[in-house]
Design an enzyme around this catalytic site. Structure first.
Site, PDB file in Angstrom:
ATOM      1  N   GLU A 292       0.896   4.163   1.107  1.00 55.86           N
ATOM      2  CA  GLU A 292       0.266   5.061   2.080  1.00 55.86           C
ATOM      3  C   GLU A 292       1.019   6.387   2.072  1.00 55.86           C
ATOM      4  O   GLU A 292       2.236   6.421   2.206  1.00 55.86           O
ATOM      5  CB  GLU A 292       0.330   4.462   3.492  1.00 55.86           C
ATOM      6  CG  GLU A 292      -0.278   3.079   3.634  1.00 55.86           C
ATOM      7  CD  GLU A 292      -1.797   3.105   3.753  1.00 55.86           C
ATOM      8  OE1 GLU A 292      -2.380   4.206   3.693  1.00 55.86           O
ATOM      9  OE2 GLU A 292      -2.392   2.019   3.879  1.00 55.86           O
TER      10      GLU A 292
ATOM     11  N   SER B 112     -10.954  -5.914   8.513  1.00 52.17           N
ATOM     12  CA  SER B 112     -12.181  -5.480   7.841  1.00 52.17           C
ATOM     13  C   SER B 112     -12.735  -6.667   7.077  1.00 52.17           C
ATOM     14  O   SER B 112     -11.964  -7.470   6.532  1.00 52.17           O
ATOM     15  CB  SER B 112     -11.894  -4.386   6.820  1.00 52.17           C
ATOM     16  OG  SER B 112     -11.631  -3.170   7.445  1.00 52.17           O
TER      17      SER B 112
ATOM     18  N   ARG C 152       0.667   3.280  12.554  1.00 52.38           N
ATOM     19  CA  ARG C 152      -0.054   2.041  12.240  1.00 52.38           C
ATOM     20  C   ARG C 152      -0.059   1.678  10.760  1.00 52.38           C
ATOM     21  O   ARG C 152      -0.707   0.708  10.363  1.00 52.38           O
ATOM     22  CB  ARG C 152      -1.486   2.128  12.770  1.00 52.38           C
ATOM     23  CG  ARG C 152      -2.366   3.152  12.080  1.00 52.38           C
ATOM     24  CD  ARG C 152      -3.744   3.157  12.739  1.00 52.38           C
ATOM     25  NE  ARG C 152      -4.749   3.822  11.941  1.00 52.38           N
ATOM     26  CZ  ARG C 152      -4.908   5.154  11.849  1.00 52.38           C
ATOM     27  NH1 ARG C 152      -4.088   5.956  12.500  1.00 52.38           N
ATOM     28  NH2 ARG C 152      -5.859   5.661  11.102  1.00 52.38           N
ATOM     29  N   HIS C 153       0.608   2.459   9.923  1.00 52.34           N
ATOM     30  CA  HIS C 153       0.637   2.180   8.496  1.00 52.34           C
ATOM     31  C   HIS C 153       2.042   1.875   8.004  1.00 52.34           C
ATOM     32  O   HIS C 153       2.984   2.605   8.325  1.00 52.34           O
ATOM     33  CB  HIS C 153       0.095   3.365   7.697  1.00 52.34           C
ATOM     34  CG  HIS C 153      -1.377   3.558   7.831  1.00 52.34           C
ATOM     35  ND1 HIS C 153      -1.920   4.480   8.679  1.00 52.34           N
ATOM     36  CD2 HIS C 153      -2.422   2.919   7.229  1.00 52.34           C
ATOM     37  CE1 HIS C 153      -3.246   4.426   8.599  1.00 52.34           C
ATOM     38  NE2 HIS C 153      -3.580   3.480   7.740  1.00 52.34           N
TER      39      HIS C 153
ATOM     40  N   GLU D  96      -7.834  -0.346  14.211  1.00 55.33           N
ATOM     41  CA  GLU D  96      -8.525  -1.299  13.329  1.00 55.33           C
ATOM     42  C   GLU D  96      -7.595  -2.463  13.032  1.00 55.33           C
ATOM     43  O   GLU D  96      -6.493  -2.273  12.535  1.00 55.33           O
ATOM     44  CB  GLU D  96      -8.912  -0.607  12.017  1.00 55.33           C
ATOM     45  CG  GLU D  96      -9.530  -1.580  11.025  1.00 55.33           C
ATOM     46  CD  GLU D  96      -9.635  -1.029   9.594  1.00 55.33           C
ATOM     47  OE1 GLU D  96      -9.935   0.157   9.423  1.00 55.33           O
ATOM     48  OE2 GLU D  96      -9.410  -1.825   8.665  1.00 55.33           O
TER      49      GLU D  96
ATOM     50  N   ARG E 219      -0.443  -5.413  12.850  1.00 56.96           N
ATOM     51  CA  ARG E 219      -1.220  -4.684  13.870  1.00 56.96           C
ATOM     52  C   ARG E 219      -1.654  -5.600  15.001  1.00 56.96           C
ATOM     53  O   ARG E 219      -1.677  -5.188  16.164  1.00 56.96           O
ATOM     54  CB  ARG E 219      -2.446  -4.027  13.228  1.00 56.96           C
ATOM     55  CG  ARG E 219      -2.074  -2.848  12.355  1.00 56.96           C
ATOM     56  CD  ARG E 219      -3.307  -2.034  12.013  1.00 56.96           C
ATOM     57  NE  ARG E 219      -2.990  -1.018  11.019  1.00 56.96           N
ATOM     58  CZ  ARG E 219      -3.899  -0.278  10.401  1.00 56.96           C
ATOM     59  NH1 ARG E 219      -5.192  -0.456  10.669  1.00 56.96           N
ATOM     60  NH2 ARG E 219      -3.547   0.630   9.527  1.00 56.96           N
TER      61      ARG E 219
ATOM     62  N   ARG F 248       0.842  -1.190   0.000  1.00 59.39           N
ATOM     63  CA  ARG F 248       0.000   0.000   0.000  1.00 59.39           C
ATOM     64  C   ARG F 248       0.878   1.241   0.000  1.00 59.39           C
ATOM     65  O   ARG F 248       1.689   1.422   0.920  1.00 59.39           O
ATOM     66  CB  ARG F 248      -0.861   0.029   1.256  1.00 59.39           C
ATOM     67  CG  ARG F 248      -1.566  -1.300   1.485  1.00 59.39           C
ATOM     68  CD  ARG F 248      -3.025  -1.112   1.564  1.00 59.39           C
ATOM     69  NE  ARG F 248      -3.686  -2.414   1.567  1.00 59.39           N
ATOM     70  CZ  ARG F 248      -4.853  -2.628   2.124  1.00 59.39           C
ATOM     71  NH1 ARG F 248      -5.475  -1.641   2.737  1.00 59.39           N
ATOM     72  NH2 ARG F 248      -5.407  -3.820   2.052  1.00 59.39           N
TER      73      ARG F 248
HETATM   74  P1  ATP Z   1      -6.793   1.842   7.611  1.00 55.92           P
HETATM   75  O1  ATP Z   1      -8.179   2.456   7.500  1.00 55.92           O
HETATM   76  O2  ATP Z   1      -6.352   1.661   9.031  1.00 55.92           O
HETATM   77  O3  ATP Z   1      -5.782   2.515   6.744  1.00 55.92           O
HETATM   78  P2  ATP Z   1      -7.823  -0.063   5.739  1.00 55.92           P
HETATM   79  O4  ATP Z   1      -9.253  -0.083   6.112  1.00 55.92           O
HETATM   80  O5  ATP Z   1      -7.376   0.737   4.568  1.00 55.92           O
HETATM   81  O6  ATP Z   1      -6.935   0.349   7.019  1.00 55.92           O
HETATM   82  P3  ATP Z   1      -8.100  -2.772   4.864  1.00 55.92           P
HETATM   83  O7  ATP Z   1      -8.073  -2.601   3.400  1.00 55.92           O
HETATM   84  O8  ATP Z   1      -9.395  -2.946   5.554  1.00 55.92           O
HETATM   85  O9  ATP Z   1      -7.302  -1.553   5.537  1.00 55.92           O
HETATM   86  O10 ATP Z   1      -7.080  -3.960   5.202  1.00 55.92           O
HETATM   87  C1  ATP Z   1      -7.332  -4.985   6.156  1.00 55.92           C
HETATM   88  C2  ATP Z   1      -6.412  -4.851   7.344  1.00 55.92           C
HETATM   89  O11 ATP Z   1      -5.059  -4.792   6.939  1.00 55.92           O
HETATM   90  C3  ATP Z   1      -6.615  -3.583   8.152  1.00 55.92           C
HETATM   91  O12 ATP Z   1      -7.680  -3.727   9.063  1.00 55.92           O
HETATM   92  C4  ATP Z   1      -5.294  -3.439   8.856  1.00 55.92           C
HETATM   93  O13 ATP Z   1      -5.214  -4.292   9.982  1.00 55.92           O
HETATM   94  C5  ATP Z   1      -4.331  -3.954   7.824  1.00 55.92           C
HETATM   95  N1  ATP Z   1      -3.739  -2.837   7.064  1.00 55.92           N
HETATM   96  C6  ATP Z   1      -4.246  -2.226   5.987  1.00 55.92           C
HETATM   97  N2  ATP Z   1      -3.438  -1.273   5.537  1.00 55.92           N
HETATM   98  C7  ATP Z   1      -2.367  -1.268   6.349  1.00 55.92           C
HETATM   99  C8  ATP Z   1      -1.141  -0.534   6.378  1.00 55.92           C
HETATM  100  N3  ATP Z   1      -0.864   0.374   5.473  1.00 55.92           N
HETATM  101  N4  ATP Z   1      -0.247  -0.820   7.341  1.00 55.92           N
HETATM  102  C9  ATP Z   1      -0.508  -1.784   8.246  1.00 55.92           C
HETATM  103  N5  ATP Z   1      -1.633  -2.517   8.269  1.00 55.92           N
HETATM  104  C10 ATP Z   1      -2.550  -2.274   7.328  1.00 55.92           C
HETATM  105 MG    MG Z   2     -10.461  -1.546   6.685  1.00 57.92          MG
END
Ligand code: ATP
Ligand code: MG
Length: 436
Positions: free
Chosen positions: A220, A362, A226-227, A359, A410, A218
Site C-alpha cells: 500500500e 469484500s 486502516r491499511h 470496509e 479491521r 499489500r
Molecule cells: P481498501 O479498499 O480498504 O483498501 P480492498 O478493497 O483493497 O480494501 P480487499 O481486496 O477487498 O481490500 O480485501 C478484503 C479485506 O481485507 C478488506 O475488506 C479489508 O478488510 C482487508 N484489507 C485489505 N487490504 C488491507 C490493508 N492494506 N490493510 C488492512 N486491511 C486490509
Molecule cells: Mg474490497
C-alpha cells in the site's frame, strides 16, 4: 530453566487467589507492577497474565522486608507465601511472603512507563511493544483478537467448512494488482501473495466449503489508519452458492462474533472503556447506486462508477453508524473473477461489508465458466497465459461458487474501538515500519 528458578515453582495465577485460600501456601510468579512503602509495611503489586495481587510485607518479616528495597518495576519475581483474607486487597486476599526470589531484574528507567500514567505516542509504544503490552488495556485488544479468531473458526467448522492453507509465495499476481511485493526466490523473482483468492476458488472445487485465516501482503502506497502491508484475512469460499448465500453467512458470523465478545470479554471491554452493541439482523443492504445518490445528496462530489473516496467513506460513517452491506458494484472496478449481473452487466454480483466508515470485507459471486473468465481477464487488460495454472482447473469440473475476504485486523479495530489498525496488530508492518 536455571536451578534457582526451578526449585520453587509457580502454583497459582493471581486470579486464582481469593479469601477461600486463607492460610494456604502458594507460589505466585510475575512482574513487579509497583512497590509502595507505608510506615512499617511494604507492598508489592505483582502482575501476571491474569491480573494483580497484593504482596504485603510487615516489618516483622525482617529479611524479606529488607530485600524489597532491591526490587524495581518489571523485575520478574517468584513469591512464596501464605494467603491472607483481606477485604481491601484485589480479589479480597493478599499474600504474606516467606520468600521473594528475583529471577531477572529490569533496567531503570524503562523506555516506556508500563502503567501508562505517562502517555507515550503510538510510535514509541510500538517501538517498545513488549513493555507497551504490559498494560491491561493493551492486552485486552489481543485477548479480544484471540477470542475473535477462535469464534470465527468454531463457527465455520460448525457449518462444515474445511480449514485450508494456501501458499503465500506465488509466481505471478493473483489479481494483477500493482500492490505486490516482489521477493528474490532462488534464481527467479516471485511475489508475496496479496490474497488467497484463486487458490481458495480452486479448493471450492474439491472441498466445497473452505476457509483460511492467514496473512496476505499489500504494498500500500498511502499511509492511513486502516491499511497495513501485512494483513490477516479470513477467507471463505463456498461451492454451489451465490453472493446472497455468502452475505447471509457473513451476517451470521459477524452477529455471532459480536455476541460472543460482548458476553465473554466484558473484563477486556471495560479495560478499553468500550460499549459494544450487537448489530441487529438483518443488517441494512444498499446498492452501490443508492450509496452514490446518498453521498451526492450530502454534497460529496462523485460520479457513478468511481471508487468511494476516504472522505466519502467518512461521510457515510456519519450517516450509517453500524453494520451494513453495499451491493452491486460497477463491474469495471471489481476484479475479473466477479460475476457481472445477467440483467445489467455493468454492475456485478459483488458486495462490501461495512461498519460505519470502514470496509471490513469484500465478496461476490464468482465467474465459473472458463470462457467468460478469459473474457473478463482481457477486459481488465490481464494476460490469460499468466493465469494458465488457474484457468486449467476450470476444465476439470468447476462448480458455481461465491465467497468473501474479511480483514481480521479491521474487525478487531471495530470490536475494540481502536482508532488506528496498528493498535490491533502485535508488530504492525507498514510503509515506514519494519521493526520490531
Ligand atoms: P481498501 O479498499 O480498504 O483498501 P480492498 O478493497 O483493497 O480494501 P480487499 O481486496 O477487498 O481490500 O480485501 C478484503 C479485506 O481485507 C478488506 O475488506 C479489508 O478488510 C482487508 N484489507 C485489505 N487490504 C488491507 C490493508 N492494506 N490493510 C488492512 N486491511 C486490509
Ligand atoms: Mg474490497
Amino acid at each position: 530453566m536455571p536451578d534457582d528458578a526451578r526449585d520453587i515453582r509457580k502454583t497459582h495465577f493471581t486470579s486464582d487467589i481469593g479469601p477461600e485460600l486463607d492460610g494456604k501456601e502458594v507460589v505466585l510468579a510475575g512482574w513487579v507492577e509497583n512497590i509502595r512503602k507505608l510506615g512499617g509495611i511494604k507492598f508489592i503489586i505483582l502482575r501476571d497474565k491474569e491480573g494483580l495481587s497484593q504482596i504485603t510485607i510487615p516489618k516483622s518479616s525482617s529479611r524479606v522486608f529488607e530485600e524489597v528495597d532491591n526490587l524495581g518495576k518489571e523485575f520478574v519475581i517468584l513469591v512464596r507465601g501464605k494467603v491472607r483474607k483481606m477485604d481491601k486487597a484485589p480479589q479480597g486476599a493478599e499474600i504474606i511472603p516467606e520468600e521473594i526470589k528475583t529471577l531477572n531484574p529490569a533496567i531503570s528507567p524503562l523506555p516506556l512507563d508500563p502503567t501508562g500514567k505517562v502517555e507515550a505516542n503510538l510510535d514509541t509504544q510500538l517501538d517498545n511493544r513488549v513493555l507497551d503490552l504490559r498494560r491491561p488495556e493493551k492486552t485486552a485488544i489481543f485477548i479480544i483478537r484471540h477470542e475473535t479468531t477462535n469464534v470465527i473458526r468454531e463457527f465455520l467448522i460448525r457449518k462444515r467448512f474445511i480449514e485450508i492453507n494456501t501458499p503465500k509465495i506465488i509466481a505471478s499476481a493473483s489479481e494483477g494488482g500493482a500492490d505486490l511485493f516482489p521477493i528474490s526466490y532462488y534464481e527467479k523473482e516471485a511475489f508475496l501473495s496479496q490474497s488467497a483468492q484463486l487458490y481458495k476458488e480452486q479448493m471450492a472445487s474439491v472441498f466445497e466449503k473452505v476457509f483460511e485465516i492467514a496473512p496476505c501482503y499489500r504494498a500500500e502506497l498511502s499511509r492511513t489508519v486502516r491499511h497495513l502491508s501485512e494483513v490477516y484475512a479470513v477467507d471463505v469460499e463456498l461451492a454451489f452458492a451465490d453472493y446472497e448465500d455468502v452475505i447471509s453467512l457473513l451476517e451470521d458470523l459477524i452477529y455471532n462474533v459480536f455476541k460472543h465478545i460482548k458476553k465473554n470479554c466484558s473484563k477486556e471491554l471495560t479495560a478499553l472503556k468500550k460499549q459494544l452493541s450487537v448489530p441487529k439482523k438483518p443488517f441494512p443492504r444498499y446498492t452501490y447506486t443508492e450509496i452514490v445518490e446518498k453521498l451526492q445528496s450530502e454534497g460529496i462530489e462523485m460520479n457513478w462508477g468511481e471508487d468511494i473516496s476516504t472522505q466519502a467513506y467518512r461521510k457515510l460513517g456519519e450517516l450509517l453508524t453500524g453494520a451494513y452491506f453495499i451491493l452491486d458494484w460497477p463491474t469495471a472496478g471489481k476484479p475479473f473473477y466477479i460475476l457481472p449481473r445477467k440483467d445489467d452487466p455493468k454492475v456485478c454480483e459483488s458486495f462490501d461489508f461495512m461498519y460505519s466508515w470502514l470496509e471490513l470485507a469484500s465478496g461476490g459471486t464468482r465467474v465459473y465458466k472458463k470462457g467468460m473468465l478469459i473474457d473478463r481477464l482481457k477486459e481488465q487488460k490481464l494476460n490469460p497465459i499468466s493465469f494458465d495454472f488457474h484457468l486449467k482447473t476450470y476444465d476439470w469440473g468447476m462448480p458455481p461458487h461465491a465467497g468473501w475476504g474479511l480483514g481480521l485486523d479491521r474487525l478487531v479495530m471495530i470490536l475494540t474501538g481502536s482508532e488506528n489498525i496498528r493498535e490491533c496488530v502485535l508488530y504492525p508492518r507498514d510503509r515506514d515500519r519494519l521493526t520490531p
